[in-house]
Design a protein around this motif. Structure first.
Motif, PDB file in Angstrom:
ATOM      1  N   VAL A  63       0.807  -1.211   0.000  1.00  0.00           N
ATOM      2  CA  VAL A  63       0.000   0.000   0.000  1.00  0.00           C
ATOM      3  C   VAL A  63       0.846   1.269   0.000  1.00  0.00           C
ATOM      4  CG1 VAL A  63      -0.340   0.162   2.502  1.00  0.00           C
ATOM      5  CG2 VAL A  63      -2.073   1.035   0.972  1.00  0.00           C
ATOM      6  N   GLU A  66       2.296   1.964  -3.501  1.00  0.00           N
ATOM      7  CA  GLU A  66       1.223   2.351  -4.415  1.00  0.00           C
ATOM      8  C   GLU A  66       0.725   3.762  -4.104  1.00  0.00           C
ATOM      9  OE1 GLU A  66       0.467   0.763  -7.155  1.00  0.00           O
ATOM     10  OE2 GLU A  66       1.936  -0.753  -6.592  1.00  0.00           O
ATOM     11  N   ARG A  88      -4.128   5.771 -12.897  1.00  0.00           N
ATOM     12  CA  ARG A  88      -4.884   4.565 -13.286  1.00  0.00           C
ATOM     13  C   ARG A  88      -4.141   3.287 -12.919  1.00  0.00           C
ATOM     14  NH1 ARG A  88      -6.763   6.941 -18.977  1.00  0.00           N
ATOM     15  NH2 ARG A  88      -8.657   7.961 -18.240  1.00  0.00           N
ATOM     16  N   THR A  90      -2.438   2.727 -10.387  1.00  0.00           N
ATOM     17  CA  THR A  90      -2.489   2.431  -8.948  1.00  0.00           C
ATOM     18  C   THR A  90      -3.857   1.934  -8.483  1.00  0.00           C
ATOM     19  OG1 THR A  90      -3.088   4.709  -8.389  1.00  0.00           O
ATOM     20  CG2 THR A  90      -0.734   4.164  -8.435  1.00  0.00           C
ATOM     21  N   VAL A  91      -4.873   2.033  -9.324  1.00  0.00           N
ATOM     22  CA  VAL A  91      -6.223   1.671  -8.902  1.00  0.00           C
ATOM     23  C   VAL A  91      -6.310   0.194  -8.515  1.00  0.00           C
ATOM     24  CG1 VAL A  91      -8.634   1.460  -9.637  1.00  0.00           C
ATOM     25  CG2 VAL A  91      -7.340   3.535 -10.167  1.00  0.00           C
ATOM     26  N   ASP A  92      -5.902  -0.702  -9.411  1.00  0.00           N
ATOM     27  CA  ASP A  92      -6.003  -2.137  -9.115  1.00  0.00           C
ATOM     28  C   ASP A  92      -5.127  -2.555  -7.926  1.00  0.00           C
ATOM     29  OD1 ASP A  92      -7.920  -2.557 -11.040  1.00  0.00           O
ATOM     30  OD2 ASP A  92      -6.471  -3.156 -12.588  1.00  0.00           O
ATOM     31  N   LEU A  94      -4.185  -0.718  -5.407  1.00  0.00           N
ATOM     32  CA  LEU A  94      -4.775  -0.185  -4.178  1.00  0.00           C
ATOM     33  C   LEU A  94      -6.038  -0.950  -3.786  1.00  0.00           C
ATOM     34  CD1 LEU A  94      -4.245   3.668  -4.549  1.00  0.00           C
ATOM     35  CD2 LEU A  94      -3.175   2.129  -2.897  1.00  0.00           C
ATOM     36  N   GLU A  95      -6.805  -1.385  -4.780  1.00  0.00           N
ATOM     37  CA  GLU A  95      -7.967  -2.231  -4.473  1.00  0.00           C
ATOM     38  C   GLU A  95      -7.516  -3.563  -3.888  1.00  0.00           C
ATOM     39  OE1 GLU A  95     -10.479  -2.606  -7.894  1.00  0.00           O
ATOM     40  OE2 GLU A  95     -11.165  -0.531  -7.764  1.00  0.00           O
ATOM     41  N   ALA A  96      -6.424  -4.120  -4.418  1.00  0.00           N
ATOM     42  CA  ALA A  96      -5.885  -5.376  -3.872  1.00  0.00           C
ATOM     43  C   ALA A  96      -5.384  -5.161  -2.445  1.00  0.00           C
ATOM     44  CB  ALA A  96      -4.767  -5.904  -4.765  1.00  0.00           C
ATOM     45  N   HIS A  98      -6.500  -2.892  -0.373  1.00  0.00           N
ATOM     46  CA  HIS A  98      -7.712  -2.746   0.440  1.00  0.00           C
ATOM     47  C   HIS A  98      -8.308  -4.116   0.764  1.00  0.00           C
ATOM     48  CE1 HIS A  98     -12.106  -2.050   0.986  1.00  0.00           C
ATOM     49  NE2 HIS A  98     -11.623  -1.173   1.841  1.00  0.00           N
ATOM     50  N   ALA A  99      -8.344  -4.989  -0.234  1.00  0.00           N
ATOM     51  CA  ALA A  99      -8.877  -6.341   0.000  1.00  0.00           C
ATOM     52  C   ALA A  99      -8.015  -7.088   1.016  1.00  0.00           C
ATOM     53  CB  ALA A  99      -8.945  -7.105  -1.319  1.00  0.00           C
ATOM     54  N   GLN A 100      -6.693  -6.918   0.942  1.00  0.00           N
ATOM     55  CA  GLN A 100      -5.789  -7.573   1.892  1.00  0.00           C
ATOM     56  C   GLN A 100      -6.045  -7.062   3.315  1.00  0.00           C
ATOM     57  OE1 GLN A 100      -3.804 -10.064   1.894  1.00  0.00           O
ATOM     58  NE2 GLN A 100      -2.644  -9.753   3.755  1.00  0.00           N
TER      59      GLN A 100
END
Length: 175
Positions: A63, A66, A88, A90-92, A94-96, A98-100
């Motif tokens: 994180v 990113e 753009r 960093t979007v995926d 950062l979502e990963a 967040h999921a972690q």
């Protein structure tokens, strides 16, 4: 909190000058991979993960890196296309990330519930033991006096009967 056993150390530090906006930074992890064992009963512990790497990455990946890329993309006013592409990109990740983080939080929820229920058990345990002892130790004085009197009468009656039986037997034996 996220430094493992290194409780007196900040888990992450920034290795660049925070006052220089052109100086990219990386976060450096200073903790270890320790987890705390919290005893909740005899031979029963709950493991609490305190390793920041499991939540946020090691500083160079995850994180923080990113977020640095996102900051660079947002601050790139010279080349808007490159800045937009960096944002753009960093979007995926950062979502990963967040999921972690959400996954690690969800792993902690059952442990938190177990610790809370254990706390409630031990908080009320003393009261329950005192109530049980009170039921056993607190006695109705009138009822106890009547029972004691009945037991004394039964004892005296049985002693008198035994004395008469033994006395006759001795007289017969001696005579």
């Amino acid at each position: 909190m996220f430094a493992g056993y290194q409780t007196d150390t900040a888990p992450f530090t920034r290795d660049a000058d925070p006052n220089d906006p052109t100086d990219d930074f990386t976060a450096v992890y200073h903790g270890d991979n320790g987890s705390f064992q919290i005893p909740i009963a005899d031979n029963v512990t709950v493991s609490v993960d305190a390793d920041g790497q499991n939540y946020f990455g090691d500083g160079t990946t995850g994180v923080f890196s990113e977020l640095q890329k996102l900051i660079n993309g947002l601050e790139n006013t010279a080349d808007l296309d490159a800045g937009t592409a960096a944002i753009r990109a960093t979007v995926d990740p950062l979502e990963a990330a967040h999921a972690q983080i959400m996954k690690k939080r969800s792993e902690g929820a059952p442990k938190l519930y177990r610790l809370e229920s254990s706390e409630q058990h031990w908080t009320h345990f003393k009261t329950k033991v005192q109530e049980a002892m009170g039921r056993d130790e607190d006695a109705d004085i009138t009822r106890v006096a009547v029972e004691l009197n009945n037991l004394r009468n039964a004892y005296e009656t049985s002693m008198a009967a035994a004395a008469k039986i033994i006395q006759r037997g001795l007289v017969d034996f001696l005579g």
